[in-house]
Write a protein that holds these residues in place. Sequence first.
Motif, PDB file in Angstrom:
ATOM      1  N   ILE A 152       0.837  -1.202   0.000  1.00  0.00           N
ATOM      2  CA  ILE A 152       0.000   0.000   0.000  1.00  0.00           C
ATOM      3  C   ILE A 152       0.875   1.256   0.000  1.00  0.00           C
ATOM      4  CG2 ILE A 152      -1.675   1.345   1.357  1.00  0.00           C
ATOM      5  CD1 ILE A 152      -2.957  -1.358   2.159  1.00  0.00           C
ATOM      6  N   ARG A 153       1.952   1.231   0.807  1.00  0.00           N
ATOM      7  CA  ARG A 153       2.838   2.394   0.851  1.00  0.00           C
ATOM      8  C   ARG A 153       3.458   2.635  -0.527  1.00  0.00           C
ATOM      9  NH1 ARG A 153       6.921   1.378   5.147  1.00  0.00           N
ATOM     10  NH2 ARG A 153       8.120   0.467   3.447  1.00  0.00           N
ATOM     11  N   TYR A 154       3.866   1.527  -1.159  1.00  0.00           N
ATOM     12  CA  TYR A 154       4.452   1.660  -2.496  1.00  0.00           C
ATOM     13  C   TYR A 154       3.447   2.254  -3.479  1.00  0.00           C
ATOM     14  CZ  TYR A 154       6.740   0.616  -6.887  1.00  0.00           C
ATOM     15  OH  TYR A 154       7.306   0.741  -8.122  1.00  0.00           O
ATOM     16  N   LEU A 155       2.230   1.719  -3.465  1.00  0.00           N
ATOM     17  CA  LEU A 155       1.219   2.185  -4.431  1.00  0.00           C
ATOM     18  C   LEU A 155       0.803   3.628  -4.124  1.00  0.00           C
ATOM     19  CD1 LEU A 155      -0.902  -1.086  -4.714  1.00  0.00           C
ATOM     20  CD2 LEU A 155       0.580  -0.099  -6.485  1.00  0.00           C
ATOM     21  N   LYS A 156       0.698   3.944  -2.825  1.00  0.00           N
ATOM     22  CA  LYS A 156       0.350   5.319  -2.443  1.00  0.00           C
ATOM     23  C   LYS A 156       1.403   6.305  -2.923  1.00  0.00           C
ATOM     24  CE  LYS A 156      -2.702   5.262   1.588  1.00  0.00           C
ATOM     25  NZ  LYS A 156      -2.743   5.243   3.070  1.00  0.00           N
ATOM     26  N   SER A 157       2.650   5.857  -2.950  1.00  0.00           N
ATOM     27  CA  SER A 157       3.730   6.750  -3.386  1.00  0.00           C
ATOM     28  C   SER A 157       3.783   6.836  -4.913  1.00  0.00           C
ATOM     29  CB  SER A 157       5.076   6.230  -2.871  1.00  0.00           C
ATOM     30  OG  SER A 157       5.547   5.175  -3.706  1.00  0.00           O
ATOM     31  N   ALA A 158       2.893   6.111  -5.578  1.00  0.00           N
ATOM     32  CA  ALA A 158       2.857   6.055  -7.050  1.00  0.00           C
ATOM     33  C   ALA A 158       4.212   5.663  -7.620  1.00  0.00           C
ATOM     34  CB  ALA A 158       2.347   7.367  -7.642  1.00  0.00           C
ATOM     35  N   GLY A 159       4.864   4.719  -6.951  1.00  0.00           N
ATOM     36  CA  GLY A 159       6.104   4.179  -7.481  1.00  0.00           C
ATOM     37  C   GLY A 159       7.355   4.904  -7.024  1.00  0.00           C
ATOM     38  N   ALA A 160       7.196   5.961  -6.199  1.00  0.00           N
ATOM     39  CA  ALA A 160       8.359   6.731  -5.757  1.00  0.00           C
ATOM     40  C   ALA A 160       9.102   6.006  -4.623  1.00  0.00           C
ATOM     41  CB  ALA A 160       7.929   8.121  -5.300  1.00  0.00           C
ATOM     42  N   ASP A 161       8.372   5.220  -3.858  1.00  0.00           N
ATOM     43  CA  ASP A 161       8.950   4.452  -2.749  1.00  0.00           C
ATOM     44  C   ASP A 161      10.006   3.470  -3.287  1.00  0.00           C
ATOM     45  OD1 ASP A 161       7.839   3.339   0.247  1.00  0.00           O
ATOM     46  OD2 ASP A 161       8.950   1.914  -0.996  1.00  0.00           O
ATOM     47  N   PRO A 162      11.186   3.396  -2.648  1.00  0.00           N
ATOM     48  CA  PRO A 162      12.275   2.616  -3.251  1.00  0.00           C
ATOM     49  C   PRO A 162      12.218   1.111  -2.974  1.00  0.00           C
ATOM     50  CG  PRO A 162      13.030   3.705  -1.259  1.00  0.00           C
ATOM     51  CD  PRO A 162      11.565   4.038  -1.399  1.00  0.00           C
ATOM     52  N   SER A 163      11.122   0.614  -2.420  1.00  0.00           N
ATOM     53  CA  SER A 163      11.113  -0.770  -1.943  1.00  0.00           C
ATOM     54  C   SER A 163      10.630  -1.794  -2.956  1.00  0.00           C
ATOM     55  CB  SER A 163      10.246  -0.850  -0.687  1.00  0.00           C
ATOM     56  OG  SER A 163       8.929  -0.434  -1.012  1.00  0.00           O
ATOM     57  N   LEU A 164      10.589  -1.443  -4.247  1.00  0.00           N
ATOM     58  CA  LEU A 164      10.009  -2.352  -5.235  1.00  0.00           C
ATOM     59  C   LEU A 164      10.640  -3.745  -5.217  1.00  0.00           C
ATOM     60  CD1 LEU A 164       8.012  -2.738  -7.651  1.00  0.00           C
ATOM     61  CD2 LEU A 164       9.919  -2.131  -9.131  1.00  0.00           C
ATOM     62  N   ASP A 165      11.984  -3.811  -5.226  1.00  0.00           N
ATOM     63  CA  ASP A 165      12.629  -5.125  -5.290  1.00  0.00           C
ATOM     64  C   ASP A 165      12.289  -5.975  -4.086  1.00  0.00           C
ATOM     65  OD1 ASP A 165      13.730  -4.724  -7.744  1.00  0.00           O
ATOM     66  OD2 ASP A 165      15.597  -3.858  -6.968  1.00  0.00           O
ATOM     67  N   ASP A 166      12.249  -5.328  -2.936  1.00  0.00           N
ATOM     68  CA  ASP A 166      11.890  -6.044  -1.711  1.00  0.00           C
ATOM     69  C   ASP A 166      10.461  -6.573  -1.812  1.00  0.00           C
ATOM     70  OD1 ASP A 166      12.050  -6.910   0.993  1.00  0.00           O
ATOM     71  OD2 ASP A 166      10.878  -5.129   1.549  1.00  0.00           O
ATOM     72  N   ILE A 167       9.543  -5.734  -2.292  1.00  0.00           N
ATOM     73  CA  ILE A 167       8.149  -6.164  -2.426  1.00  0.00           C
ATOM     74  C   ILE A 167       8.052  -7.332  -3.415  1.00  0.00           C
ATOM     75  CG2 ILE A 167       5.855  -5.477  -3.249  1.00  0.00           C
ATOM     76  CD1 ILE A 167       6.421  -2.678  -2.152  1.00  0.00           C
ATOM     77  N   LEU A 168       8.780  -7.240  -4.514  1.00  0.00           N
ATOM     78  CA  LEU A 168       8.749  -8.325  -5.506  1.00  0.00           C
ATOM     79  C   LEU A 168       9.218  -9.632  -4.881  1.00  0.00           C
ATOM     80  CD1 LEU A 168      10.050  -6.550  -8.739  1.00  0.00           C
ATOM     81  CD2 LEU A 168       7.745  -7.437  -8.322  1.00  0.00           C
ATOM     82  N   ASP A 169      10.293  -9.571  -4.083  1.00  0.00           N
ATOM     83  CA  ASP A 169      10.771 -10.783  -3.409  1.00  0.00           C
ATOM     84  C   ASP A 169       9.695 -11.367  -2.504  1.00  0.00           C
ATOM     85  OD1 ASP A 169      13.217 -11.187  -4.501  1.00  0.00           O
ATOM     86  OD2 ASP A 169      14.316  -9.976  -3.026  1.00  0.00           O
ATOM     87  N   ARG A 170       9.008 -10.485  -1.793  1.00  0.00           N
ATOM     88  CA  ARG A 170       7.959 -10.953  -0.887  1.00  0.00           C
ATOM     89  C   ARG A 170       6.799 -11.566  -1.669  1.00  0.00           C
ATOM     90  NH1 ARG A 170       7.814  -8.934   4.397  1.00  0.00           N
ATOM     91  NH2 ARG A 170       9.836  -8.083   4.947  1.00  0.00           N
ATOM     92  N   LEU A 171       6.466 -10.926  -2.792  1.00  0.00           N
ATOM     93  CA  LEU A 171       5.378 -11.471  -3.620  1.00  0.00           C
ATOM     94  C   LEU A 171       5.749 -12.859  -4.143  1.00  0.00           C
ATOM     95  CD1 LEU A 171       4.287  -8.323  -5.675  1.00  0.00           C
ATOM     96  CD2 LEU A 171       2.847  -9.607  -4.073  1.00  0.00           C
ATOM     97  N   ARG A 172       7.020 -13.001  -4.572  1.00  0.00           N
ATOM     98  CA  ARG A 172       7.474 -14.293  -5.109  1.00  0.00           C
ATOM     99  C   ARG A 172       7.336 -15.396  -4.080  1.00  0.00           C
ATOM    100  NH1 ARG A 172      12.121 -10.968  -7.210  1.00  0.00           N
ATOM    101  NH2 ARG A 172      11.360 -10.301  -9.260  1.00  0.00           N
ATOM    102  N   GLY A 173       7.561 -15.048  -2.815  1.00  0.00           N
ATOM    103  CA  GLY A 173       7.464 -16.057  -1.762  1.00  0.00           C
ATOM    104  C   GLY A 173       6.065 -16.189  -1.189  1.00  0.00           C
ATOM    105  N   SER A 174       5.112 -15.489  -1.740  1.00  0.00           N
ATOM    106  CA  SER A 174       3.773 -15.451  -1.130  1.00  0.00           C
ATOM    107  C   SER A 174       2.851 -16.516  -1.692  1.00  0.00           C
ATOM    108  CB  SER A 174       3.152 -14.074  -1.361  1.00  0.00           C
ATOM    109  OG  SER A 174       2.660 -13.990  -2.679  1.00  0.00           O
ATOM    110  N   GLU A 175       1.767 -16.721  -0.979  1.00  0.00           N
ATOM    111  CA  GLU A 175       0.683 -17.597  -1.412  1.00  0.00           C
ATOM    112  C   GLU A 175       0.026 -17.081  -2.698  1.00  0.00           C
ATOM    113  OE1 GLU A 175      -1.620 -20.338  -0.606  1.00  0.00           O
ATOM    114  OE2 GLU A 175       0.485 -20.854  -0.219  1.00  0.00           O
ATOM    115  N   GLY A 176       0.178 -15.777  -2.955  1.00  0.00           N
ATOM    116  CA  GLY A 176      -0.489 -15.141  -4.101  1.00  0.00           C
ATOM    117  C   GLY A 176      -0.134 -15.798  -5.426  1.00  0.00           C
ATOM    118  N   ILE A 177       1.120 -16.286  -5.526  1.00  0.00           N
ATOM    119  CA  ILE A 177       1.580 -16.896  -6.784  1.00  0.00           C
ATOM    120  C   ILE A 177       0.817 -18.205  -7.043  1.00  0.00           C
ATOM    121  CG2 ILE A 177       3.572 -17.824  -8.025  1.00  0.00           C
ATOM    122  CD1 ILE A 177       3.627 -14.744  -7.530  1.00  0.00           C
ATOM    123  N   ALA A 178       0.858 -19.099  -6.065  1.00  0.00           N
ATOM    124  CA  ALA A 178       0.188 -20.403  -6.243  1.00  0.00           C
ATOM    125  C   ALA A 178      -1.313 -20.196  -6.446  1.00  0.00           C
ATOM    126  CB  ALA A 178       0.462 -21.289  -5.027  1.00  0.00           C
TER     127      ALA A 178
END
Lengths: 323, 323
Positions: free
Chosen positions: A256-282
């Motif tokens: 949410i913080r990333y999206l609220k910042s409209a991409g300005a927040d520098p945490s994209l790679d970290d979020i991607l790593d978390r998404l990759r390890g999440s239930e969301g993928i399966a």
Amino acid sequence: MRLQDIYKNLRNDLRLIERELEASVHTDHHQLNRSAVHLLEAGGKRMRPVFVLLSGKFGRYDIRRLKSVAVPLELIHMATLVHDDVIDDAATRRGRQTVKAKWDNRVAMYTGDYILGRSLTIASTIGDPEVHRVLSRAITEMCRGEIEQIRHFYNYEQSLLTYLQRIKRKTALLMAVSCHLGALVAGADPDHVRRLRLYGYYVGMAFQITDDVLDIVGKEKELGKPAGSDLRQGNVTVPIIYVLMHGSQQDRERIIRYLKSAGADPSLDDILDRLRGSEGIAWSYRLADRYLDKALWMLEGLPDGETRESLRLIAEFIGRRSY
Amino acid sequence: MRLQDIYKNLRNDLRLIERELEASVHTDHHQLNRSAVHLLEAGGKRMRPVFVLLSGKFGRYDIRRLKSVAVPLELIHMATLVHDDVIDDAATRRGRQTVKAKWDNRVAMYTGDYILGRSLTIASTIGDPEVHRVLSRAITEMCRGEIEQIRHFYNYEQSLLTYLQRIKRKTALLMAVSCHLGALVAGADPDHVRRLRLYGYYVGMAFQITDDVLDIVGKEKELGKPAGSDLRQGNVTVPIIYVLMHGSQQDRERIIRYLKSAGADPSLDDILDRLRGSEGIAWSYRLADRYLDKALWMLEGLPDGETRESLRLIAEFIGRRSY
């Protein structure tokens, strides 16, 4: 039979369509010719023509009639890609620079308008008003899809339904229409036309969901664009929606913080790593599988044979592809 | 009867159409809403709805059916304006900033796509396949017109025919279609439908030729944009073509040098002054008058009365307008 065999079997007719695509975008306007040919050469799998041809096999297969819908459908697809790249501010697609990156938004706009115009010109030679009706509804819905995409950029409160409607308009509809019109111009049995349209729709939904998962888990080399492009552009896809609904509070807050910042927040790679390890993928893959099951179910009601087997193979390929 | 009286007579129905235009572009996407409303508020004369309504009076006048074509036609017009401003790199139109200037090319592109999509959605509710056929051919031709415009930017070797074909697609066609569809949905006599379509076409040609002359001889305040915008953007219009064909060698060389430099040559104001003093202006006005005569001739075959008189007034107004 393997996937390559499908293309091999259709080789001559696909070549004919490719030549018509080239001829149809050719213009003596230097810039337009360059950008349209650039787009054409980016290629792709020509899935819409393949669906038109295979669906046409369920009726009287006449390549002249079939190409008169296959060519406009592929052109509509190309026109939406080049405008989508402006919307998404995308620099690369299929490993090549996008038109908007190689030139600029203005060139991408008029290249898309031009290709849409060429598509409509070619479609206007078709006599059947039912074909026109189906085509113009598809274009309408795709314009709406483009806008829905913009409307929900960086929207972290969107529902799964919003997402599904968006990818329906963006992808599934044109695949549905490709199967529909291929069968229709071949004069196939109305129940077969209906089944083929639904097959195309379900396959299209599965295709786009898989595409959206691959954008997160795929490798840049295979994707032909940087991983995580969707999230970077504010395009909230199904794995992200899943985590926003069911993920840990920490993961939800970060996204949410990333999206609220409209991409300005520098945490994209970290979020991607978390998404990759999440239930969301399966979970997203299971969702795609459910659409593929529906697509296969639609094929059950079609006459058995090589063409049905080809459509089955395409559906299965979409389910396990990694690029 | 004066021109205002035409608008007064149609007031209620034009208001209804205005409200539908507002409702049809309304969206909860903030940026789209702002840019679409900006475009709508720029207003204009709503000539296409006026043509639809007046033409509808030659049959069974049913505002519900008439607005179902008037609204999409005006939306198509708006969609082409916003993309044209990108093509022409225009900063102002009708005294207001263009969407591309106020925001950027990307916003202008998707605002145009959105409005076209809205137009097609509304048009899709019309049952008559003939209406769809006429509309989709018009959209096709307008896409081609946009491209023809680009193709011939800075082209000093273009013929008068090239120019006439371009303004036909850019302007005359949608006016012809407005008259055509207004009469068609009202179930007017086929000969009247044909005459009204041709009336709209001839008026449209005269309108665009006059517009192109005014761009050279008009005042910025009245034009709502700087004088000479066409030449500055490389849009070679009829007074320029005339001088390139029949002007003095010095004038021809100056214009060619300017066009060859793609606008970099600093002599624009000087060239404009020369064009203003040239035979090209009077010749272009005579060309517009010839089209207006043809438009008036088409009216001869229509039933006499207030509506025919209104159409006559519009044609005459176009011939002597200064803005």
